[in-house]
Design an enzyme around this catalytic site. Sequence first.
Site, PDB file in Angstrom:
ATOM      1  N   GLU A 267       5.418 -13.235 -37.201  1.00 13.94           N
ATOM      2  CA  GLU A 267       5.951 -14.541 -37.623  1.00 13.94           C
ATOM      3  C   GLU A 267       6.751 -14.391 -38.926  1.00 13.94           C
ATOM      4  OE1 GLU A 267       5.807 -17.049 -35.611  1.00 13.94           O
ATOM      5  OE2 GLU A 267       4.086 -16.627 -34.319  1.00 13.94           O
TER       6      GLU A 267
ATOM      7  N   LYS B 237       8.546 -21.952 -44.376  1.00 14.31           N
ATOM      8  CA  LYS B 237       7.961 -22.934 -43.451  1.00 14.31           C
ATOM      9  C   LYS B 237       7.987 -24.325 -44.079  1.00 14.31           C
ATOM     10  CE  LYS B 237       5.509 -24.208 -39.787  1.00 14.31           C
ATOM     11  NZ  LYS B 237       4.304 -23.993 -39.053  1.00 14.31           N
TER      12      LYS B 237
ATOM     13  N   HIS C 228       6.242 -16.566 -24.990  1.00 12.30           N
ATOM     14  CA  HIS C 228       5.286 -17.307 -24.149  1.00 12.30           C
ATOM     15  C   HIS C 228       5.304 -16.787 -22.716  1.00 12.30           C
ATOM     16  CE1 HIS C 228       5.495 -20.857 -27.167  1.00 12.30           C
ATOM     17  NE2 HIS C 228       4.444 -20.098 -27.406  1.00 12.30           N
TER      18      HIS C 228
HETATM   19  N1  GLY Z   1       4.575 -22.906 -35.386  1.00  7.71           N
HETATM   20  C1  GLY Z   1       5.786 -23.624 -35.261  1.00  7.71           C
HETATM   21  C2  GLY Z   1       5.755 -24.937 -35.959  1.00  7.71           C
HETATM   22  O1  GLY Z   1       4.877 -25.194 -36.736  1.00  7.71           O
HETATM   23  O2  GLY Z   1       6.615 -25.743 -35.729  1.00  7.71           O
END
Ligand code: GLY
Length: 370
Positions: free
Chosen positions: A193, A235, A260
């Site tokens: 990630e 993020k 996936h």
């Molecule tokens: N793991 C992707 C998101 O939180 O959108």
Amino acid sequence: MPQSTAITVRTASAAYDVLVGRGLVRQVAVQVHLRGVRPAAAAVVCDSAVEPAARVVAQEFEAQGARACVLPVRASEAGKSLEALGDLCDRMLAAGIDRAGTVVAVGGGVVGDLAGFAAATYMRGIPCVQVPTTLLAMVDAAVGGKTAVNVVRADGSLAKNALGSFAQPRLVACDPDLLATLPARELRSGLAECVKHAVIADPAQLGWITERADPILAHDPDTLGELVVRNVRIKASIVGADEREDGVRAVLNLGHTFGHAIEALAHGQLTHGEAVAVGTVAACRLGASVAGCAGAVEDAVRTTLARVGLPVRLPVALPLGALMDAMASDKKRRAGEARLVVPHALGDVRVHAGVPPERVREAWAAVGAA
Ligand code: GLY
């Protein structure tokens, strides 16, 4: 109090801190109090593998004058079920948790999703604090408020995350010391990630990870702490711009539509991160053919993934036709139309609709599908 770095996540519905620092596991209750949440009781929901850490968290809530109970759950994708949710809520009721209580999730992504959804719905919603204990949960799953359980369809297949909500936590506390005992394969799963984030928004991170592969793989807590900070910033900025995945947040699915499909066919032989690693390479190849992405991007991604021991090709034989079918059904379930996240360059990743299937087949072939 140990030194920590705070990254504030600001979404349309909430603002909260993600703290990253060694020893934070002993400070969760204090940090929660500092943010004005003073629960009468803490339901500390944990993966049994990290129960000792959960007990530390519970003791600290007790030291702050709250009641606390530790509620272990089964931390497998199969355990992220409606039954597990019902069972958890039963145990919270039995423990006397009411609207003055707070859920504290101590564990990886499964525990965070399950406990987060329990908190979002229990007595119409009580606060939740996330204490992620895997690299993947620290850099991704615990940040951004996605909570859910899986639902079994009438035909027996699993509808992943079919029941859930966007419910932002009050605090996320990431203690890199908790990663000391994380199995190497799980650590690498989180690194996939981080590579994904690098392609999306932080090209320099590819070299950063490559240069620090040794201390990262040796679980050096300071290096891992820096890695977590770097990735939480990415993020936080994406979910801050698009909390409910109406737009830019979809770029976080880079490598995941391919991944996936691999997971669906590999039946547990690959971790999520291993599948995403191969999927990210495939996405780079797709970027080269549909968006003129330089071949050097795929090379750089392959170099970093290989350096940290992640696969850059399918490590198990999977038929191309079955991968295409799995991908089509995943996309159909997700959006009703074929949408893929495609790198145009490092730091420039876009969502494409209507990608020609022959280009997707070529991308699969590039990672060894036959
Ligand atoms: N793991 C992707 C998101 O939180 O959108």
